[in-house]
Design a protein around this motif. Sequence first.
Motif, short mmCIF file in Angstrom:
data_model
loop_
_atom_site.label_atom_id
_atom_site.label_comp_id
_atom_site.label_asym_id
_atom_site.label_seq_id
_atom_site.Cartn_x
_atom_site.Cartn_y
_atom_site.Cartn_z
N TYR A 27 0.85 -1.20 0.00
CA TYR A 27 0.00 0.00 0.00
C TYR A 27 0.87 1.24 0.00
CZ TYR A 27 -3.56 -3.24 1.81
OH TYR A 27 -4.42 -4.28 2.00
N ASP A 28 0.36 2.33 -0.58
CA ASP A 28 1.03 3.62 -0.40
C ASP A 28 0.55 4.22 0.92
OD1 ASP A 28 -1.49 4.76 -0.90
OD2 ASP A 28 -0.94 5.58 -2.84
N VAL A 29 1.08 5.37 1.30
CA VAL A 29 0.73 5.96 2.60
C VAL A 29 -0.71 6.43 2.67
CG1 VAL A 29 3.07 6.59 3.28
CG2 VAL A 29 1.71 8.19 1.97
N LEU A 30 -1.38 6.56 1.54
CA LEU A 30 -2.80 6.93 1.54
C LEU A 30 -3.71 5.71 1.63
CD1 LEU A 30 -2.74 9.76 -1.15
CD2 LEU A 30 -2.70 9.98 1.34
N GLY A 31 -3.11 4.52 1.69
CA GLY A 31 -3.89 3.30 1.83
C GLY A 31 -4.34 2.67 0.52
N ARG A 32 -3.83 3.18 -0.60
CA ARG A 32 -4.19 2.59 -1.90
C ARG A 32 -3.37 1.34 -2.14
NH1 ARG A 32 -3.74 8.29 -4.94
NH2 ARG A 32 -1.72 8.03 -3.95
N LEU A 33 -4.06 0.25 -2.52
CA LEU A 33 -3.39 -1.02 -2.81
C LEU A 33 -2.62 -0.90 -4.12
CD1 LEU A 33 -2.99 -3.99 -1.99
CD2 LEU A 33 -5.02 -4.53 -3.33
N MET A 34 -1.32 -1.17 -4.07
CA MET A 34 -0.48 -1.08 -5.26
C MET A 34 -0.17 -2.45 -5.85
SD MET A 34 2.17 1.84 -3.94
CE MET A 34 3.03 1.97 -5.49
N ILE A 35 0.06 -3.44 -4.98
CA ILE A 35 0.39 -4.80 -5.41
C ILE A 35 -0.27 -5.78 -4.46
CG2 ILE A 35 2.22 -6.53 -5.63
CD1 ILE A 35 4.12 -4.39 -6.44
N GLN A 36 -0.78 -6.87 -5.02
CA GLN A 36 -1.26 -8.00 -4.22
C GLN A 36 -0.79 -9.26 -4.92
OE1 GLN A 36 -5.48 -8.11 -3.52
NE2 GLN A 36 -5.33 -9.96 -2.30
N LYS A 37 0.04 -10.06 -4.22
CA LYS A 37 0.64 -11.26 -4.81
C LYS A 37 0.72 -12.36 -3.76
CE LYS A 37 3.73 -10.22 -8.41
NZ LYS A 37 5.00 -10.48 -8.98
N SER A 38 0.78 -13.59 -4.25
CA SER A 38 1.09 -14.74 -3.40
C SER A 38 2.49 -15.19 -3.74
CB SER A 38 0.10 -15.88 -3.65
OG SER A 38 -1.15 -15.56 -3.13
N LEU A 39 3.33 -15.32 -2.71
CA LEU A 39 4.72 -15.72 -2.91
C LEU A 39 4.99 -17.03 -2.17
CD1 LEU A 39 6.47 -12.27 -2.36
CD2 LEU A 39 5.79 -13.30 -4.52
N GLN A 40 5.82 -17.86 -2.78
CA GLN A 40 6.22 -19.13 -2.16
C GLN A 40 7.14 -18.87 -0.97
OE1 GLN A 40 3.78 -21.03 -3.74
NE2 GLN A 40 5.27 -22.55 -3.19
N GLY A 41 7.04 -19.71 0.04
CA GLY A 41 7.94 -19.63 1.18
C GLY A 41 9.29 -20.22 0.83
N SER A 42 10.22 -20.15 1.76
CA SER A 42 11.57 -20.69 1.62
C SER A 42 12.35 -20.07 0.47
CB SER A 42 11.53 -22.22 1.46
OG SER A 42 10.86 -22.81 2.53
N ALA A 43 12.10 -18.79 0.19
CA ALA A 43 12.80 -18.10 -0.90
C ALA A 43 12.83 -16.60 -0.64
CB ALA A 43 12.11 -18.38 -2.23
N GLN A 44 13.70 -15.93 -1.36
CA GLN A 44 13.77 -14.47 -1.32
C GLN A 44 13.20 -13.96 -2.64
OE1 GLN A 44 17.29 -12.53 0.24
NE2 GLN A 44 17.30 -11.21 -1.54
N HIS A 45 12.30 -12.98 -2.55
CA HIS A 45 11.62 -12.45 -3.74
C HIS A 45 11.96 -10.98 -3.91
CE1 HIS A 45 9.11 -16.07 -3.87
NE2 HIS A 45 9.10 -15.97 -2.56
N THR A 46 12.09 -10.56 -5.16
CA THR A 46 12.38 -9.17 -5.50
C THR A 46 11.23 -8.62 -6.32
OG1 THR A 46 14.74 -9.65 -5.54
CG2 THR A 46 14.03 -7.64 -6.61
N LEU A 47 10.65 -7.52 -5.87
CA LEU A 47 9.57 -6.86 -6.58
C LEU A 47 10.05 -5.49 -7.04
CD1 LEU A 47 6.63 -7.58 -4.10
CD2 LEU A 47 7.30 -8.92 -6.07
N THR A 48 9.74 -5.14 -8.28
CA THR A 48 10.06 -3.83 -8.80
C THR A 48 8.76 -3.09 -9.06
OG1 THR A 48 12.07 -4.68 -9.81
CG2 THR A 48 11.28 -2.57 -10.61
N LEU A 49 8.65 -1.90 -8.51
CA LEU A 49 7.45 -1.10 -8.68
C LEU A 49 7.75 0.08 -9.60
CD1 LEU A 49 7.45 -1.62 -5.16
CD2 LEU A 49 5.14 -1.24 -5.88
N ASN A 50 6.79 0.45 -10.40
CA ASN A 50 6.90 1.67 -11.19
C ASN A 50 6.33 2.79 -10.34
OD1 ASN A 50 7.22 3.49 -13.21
ND2 ASN A 50 5.52 2.77 -14.45
#
Length: 77
Positions: A27-50
Motif C-alpha cells: 500500500y502507499d501511505v494513503l492506503g491505496r493497494l499497489m500490489i497484491q501477490k502470493s509468494l512461495q515460502g523458503s525463498a527471497q523475492h524481489t519486486l520492482t514497482l513503477n
Amino acid sequence: PAQVYSNGQQLIIDLSSVQSETSVLVYDVLGRLMIQKSLQGSAQHTLTLNSPPQVLIIKLVNPQGFLTRKVYYGRNN
C-alpha cells in the motif's frame, strides 16, 4: 521470521525462514493497494514497482499470522 526491505528501486521480501505460501499486499501511505501477490515460502523475492520514491506499507499474511512494515522505497544516494 520474514524480512522486508528496500534496495534502491527494488522491494525485497525475504521468506527464507517461512515455510508456507504468503500473501503480500503493498500500500502507499494513503492506503491505496499497489500490489497484491502470493509468494512461495523458503525463498527471497524481489519486486520492482513503477513508483516514485515514497514510504510503502507492506503486509505479509499466511496461516501462521501476519507482519506489517513501513519501508522507504526509492533511490539509494
